[in-house]
Design a protein around this motif. Sequence first.
Motif, PDB file in Angstrom:
ATOM      1  N   ALA A 304      57.048  54.884  69.080  1.00  0.00           N
ATOM      2  CA  ALA A 304      57.484  55.490  67.827  1.00  0.00           C
ATOM      3  C   ALA A 304      58.477  54.583  67.112  1.00  0.00           C
ATOM      4  N   ILE A 305      59.365  53.940  67.877  1.00  0.00           N
ATOM      5  CA  ILE A 305      60.332  53.019  67.269  1.00  0.00           C
ATOM      6  C   ILE A 305      59.613  51.856  66.592  1.00  0.00           C
ATOM      7  N   VAL A 306      58.656  51.280  67.289  1.00  0.00           N
ATOM      8  CA  VAL A 306      57.946  50.117  66.761  1.00  0.00           C
ATOM      9  C   VAL A 306      57.223  50.449  65.458  1.00  0.00           C
ATOM     10  N   ARG A 307      56.790  51.695  65.301  1.00  0.00           N
ATOM     11  CA  ARG A 307      56.031  52.078  64.114  1.00  0.00           C
ATOM     12  C   ARG A 307      56.897  52.485  62.926  1.00  0.00           C
ATOM     13  N   LEU A 308      58.222  52.553  63.093  1.00  0.00           N
ATOM     14  CA  LEU A 308      59.088  52.984  61.998  1.00  0.00           C
ATOM     15  C   LEU A 308      58.963  52.030  60.807  1.00  0.00           C
ATOM     16  N   PRO A 309      58.587  52.511  59.633  1.00  0.00           N
ATOM     17  CA  PRO A 309      58.333  51.602  58.504  1.00  0.00           C
ATOM     18  C   PRO A 309      59.582  50.912  57.970  1.00  0.00           C
ATOM     19  N   TYR A 310      60.708  51.625  57.876  1.00  0.00           N
ATOM     20  CA  TYR A 310      61.892  50.975  57.306  1.00  0.00           C
ATOM     21  C   TYR A 310      62.503  49.983  58.287  1.00  0.00           C
ATOM     22  N   LEU A 311      62.483  50.299  59.575  1.00  0.00           N
ATOM     23  CA  LEU A 311      62.946  49.343  60.580  1.00  0.00           C
ATOM     24  C   LEU A 311      62.086  48.091  60.534  1.00  0.00           C
ATOM     25  N   ASN A 312      60.793  48.259  60.411  1.00  0.00           N
ATOM     26  CA  ASN A 312      59.897  47.107  60.310  1.00  0.00           C
ATOM     27  C   ASN A 312      60.209  46.288  59.062  1.00  0.00           C
ATOM     28  N   ALA A 313      60.494  46.985  57.956  1.00  0.00           N
ATOM     29  CA  ALA A 313      60.819  46.284  56.705  1.00  0.00           C
ATOM     30  C   ALA A 313      62.111  45.484  56.840  1.00  0.00           C
ATOM     31  N   ILE A 314      63.098  46.041  57.546  1.00  0.00           N
ATOM     32  CA  ILE A 314      64.357  45.320  57.763  1.00  0.00           C
ATOM     33  C   ILE A 314      64.112  44.055  58.582  1.00  0.00           C
ATOM     34  N   CYS A 315      63.332  44.176  59.645  1.00  0.00           N
ATOM     35  CA  CYS A 315      63.031  42.998  60.466  1.00  0.00           C
ATOM     36  C   CYS A 315      62.270  41.953  59.651  1.00  0.00           C
ATOM     37  N   SER A 316      61.318  42.393  58.851  1.00  0.00           N
ATOM     38  CA  SER A 316      60.528  41.467  58.038  1.00  0.00           C
ATOM     39  C   SER A 316      61.405  40.754  57.014  1.00  0.00           C
ATOM     40  N   GLU A 317      62.275  41.501  56.353  1.00  0.00           N
ATOM     41  CA  GLU A 317      63.139  40.887  55.343  1.00  0.00           C
ATOM     42  C   GLU A 317      64.167  39.957  55.984  1.00  0.00           C
ATOM     43  N   THR A 318      64.627  40.292  57.178  1.00  0.00           N
ATOM     44  CA  THR A 318      65.536  39.405  57.911  1.00  0.00           C
ATOM     45  C   THR A 318      64.881  38.062  58.170  1.00  0.00           C
ATOM     46  N   LEU A 319      63.624  38.093  58.592  1.00  0.00           N
ATOM     47  CA  LEU A 319      62.908  36.858  58.895  1.00  0.00           C
ATOM     48  C   LEU A 319      62.439  36.139  57.637  1.00  0.00           C
ATOM     49  N   ARG A 320      62.426  36.839  56.519  1.00  0.00           N
ATOM     50  CA  ARG A 320      62.046  36.187  55.260  1.00  0.00           C
ATOM     51  C   ARG A 320      63.197  35.392  54.660  1.00  0.00           C
ATOM     52  N   ILE A 321      64.344  36.047  54.503  1.00  0.00           N
ATOM     53  CA  ILE A 321      65.383  35.485  53.637  1.00  0.00           C
ATOM     54  C   ILE A 321      65.920  34.168  54.189  1.00  0.00           C
ATOM     55  N   TYR A 322      66.164  34.103  55.486  1.00  0.00           N
ATOM     56  CA  TYR A 322      66.588  32.842  56.113  1.00  0.00           C
ATOM     57  C   TYR A 322      65.822  32.676  57.419  1.00  0.00           C
ATOM     58  N   PRO A 323      64.574  32.218  57.363  1.00  0.00           N
ATOM     59  CA  PRO A 323      63.766  32.100  58.580  1.00  0.00           C
ATOM     60  C   PRO A 323      64.402  31.157  59.591  1.00  0.00           C
ATOM     61  N   VAL A 324      64.328  31.553  60.860  1.00  0.00           N
ATOM     62  CA  VAL A 324      64.929  30.736  61.917  1.00  0.00           C
ATOM     63  C   VAL A 324      64.238  29.381  61.986  1.00  0.00           C
ATOM     64  N   GLY A 325      62.913  29.394  61.991  1.00  0.00           N
ATOM     65  CA  GLY A 325      62.140  28.156  61.914  1.00  0.00           C
ATOM     66  C   GLY A 325      61.887  27.832  60.451  1.00  0.00           C
ATOM     67  N   MET A 326      62.449  26.736  59.974  1.00  0.00           N
ATOM     68  CA  MET A 326      62.385  26.422  58.542  1.00  0.00           C
ATOM     69  C   MET A 326      61.043  25.857  58.119  1.00  0.00           C
ATOM     70  N   LEU A 327      60.316  25.255  59.079  1.00  0.00           N
ATOM     71  CA  LEU A 327      59.075  24.542  58.761  1.00  0.00           C
ATOM     72  C   LEU A 327      57.967  24.947  59.730  1.00  0.00           C
ATOM     73  N   THR A 328      56.729  24.770  59.282  1.00  0.00           N
ATOM     74  CA  THR A 328      55.610  24.826  60.212  1.00  0.00           C
ATOM     75  C   THR A 328      55.586  23.530  61.021  1.00  0.00           C
ATOM     76  N   PHE A 329      54.836  23.519  62.090  1.00  0.00           N
ATOM     77  CA  PHE A 329      54.602  22.258  62.783  1.00  0.00           C
ATOM     78  C   PHE A 329      53.776  21.342  61.870  1.00  0.00           C
ATOM     79  N   PRO A 330      53.956  20.037  61.978  1.00  0.00           N
ATOM     80  CA  PRO A 330      53.254  19.112  61.081  1.00  0.00           C
ATOM     81  C   PRO A 330      51.736  19.148  61.264  1.00  0.00           C
TER      82      PRO A 330
END
Length: 473
Positions: A304-330
């Motif tokens: 049920a936690i994994v399916r929460l839409p707003y929690l998922n949106a927070i995680c997605s936006e966290t990974l969007r705004i300043y992604p930990v990995g800045m680049l794809t592999f070459p």
Amino acid sequence: MFLPQGPKTPPLVQLLQWIANPFALMESCAQRYGDWFTLKVGLNYRPLVYVSSPQLLQEILTNDHYKQFDAPGEINGIFAPLLGDFGVIMQSGDRHRRQRQLMVPPFHGDRMKAYGEIITEIAKQVTSQWNPNQPFSVRDSMQAISFNVILQAVFGLREGERYRQIEKLLYNMLELTNSPLKASLLFFPFLQRDLGAWSPWGNFLRQKQQLDRLLHAEIEARRANPDPGRTDILSLLMAARDEAGEPMKDEELRDELMTLLVAGHETTATALTWALYWIHKLPEVRQKLLAELDILGDTPDQNAIVRLPYLNAICSETLRIYPVGMLTFPRVVRSPVTLLGQQLEPGTVLVGSIYLAHQRQDLYPEPKQFKPERFLERQFSPYEYLPFGGGVRRCIGAAFALFEMKLVLATILSNLELSLANNRPVHPVRRGLVSAPTKVEMVMTGRRIEGDKRDKGEGGDKGDKEAIPATSY
């Protein structure tokens, strides 16, 4: 040979800028040159073509295996000092495909979800050590959580001398490359000289050798005493067989373990730190999340936690705004290919700028603003939103990382009242080969009253957010 435009400054200057402030360099180039540009920041100053438009990223990432582009492992040599030469990141072609096939199963389906209780319990153990009204480093705590999750889920280690030694050695190794200045050791091969235990590279090598011995000792112990009932990832990898019926060799296992240890805990700790910062920086985000969590009651099911839409949106936006990995592999051009009306010759190296793709005004209006609602209002393609890379090099542990993020955040936010310790600005900086926030400190002010009690008026007025003195839970 055609290359897109880029800065005219000397390659050494470009590399120093890339090490010191990659975000500013990418943004200035995007503003001046557009959707693609060339920087001479690769090892030996090899030109790299940075691309950020979804159209270009789709063209590259959907044709990156024996087609127009290759994703060779040897070009990822900058990771070798940390991760070794035999892990999935360093492999190419058939060997890369074999390693991925062996690595993927433990990170999906019921096997992954079996680690949910481990994640929740570790989050409770670490946060129970927070003292009321005493500032603490968010990153240190999140690193403790993610590291213990990796050791227990990947190694099946919960205690003992080997556990403590691995934890200490890995922490020390990562600290040796945790700033732009220290990260220079990885970007300049001529600095990689062993001048004794007190030299930076000599110290790094000795820590690595000790860690290697511990990892090999664990592998040897498992081979000598196989236990088919174990469900940790190391046991599953040791039992896995490729299409020819062959298992992983010891050196392959060792390097895959290092990859999981480094990539699996460092990146998740960073993402959790950012998420807690944004949730408490923006009161409306926190209130919406708490309201969503409270609906689940006192003992929510992990599914049920994994399916929460707003929690998922927070995680997605966290990974969007300043992604930990800045680049794809070459990716390397395999045969002549035309992009944006220009023909690229074989040997041209391209990297996807995940950071720039996530900062596009046309995709994400006000991209510097943290807005989880973006991910509730529309669906983004894998070439518009790609925090875990894409194509044949997409992160194997992506699903596990998101699963861990959601369970840790739900555990902390459901039980504890937190606030930022100060109003100091937080911004992304280089940490080794990835990015991380500057120091984030928080204060635990108390323990939350369970949502169902608040709604019934027990222990406070309806909807009241008061906290009671914190206790271990």
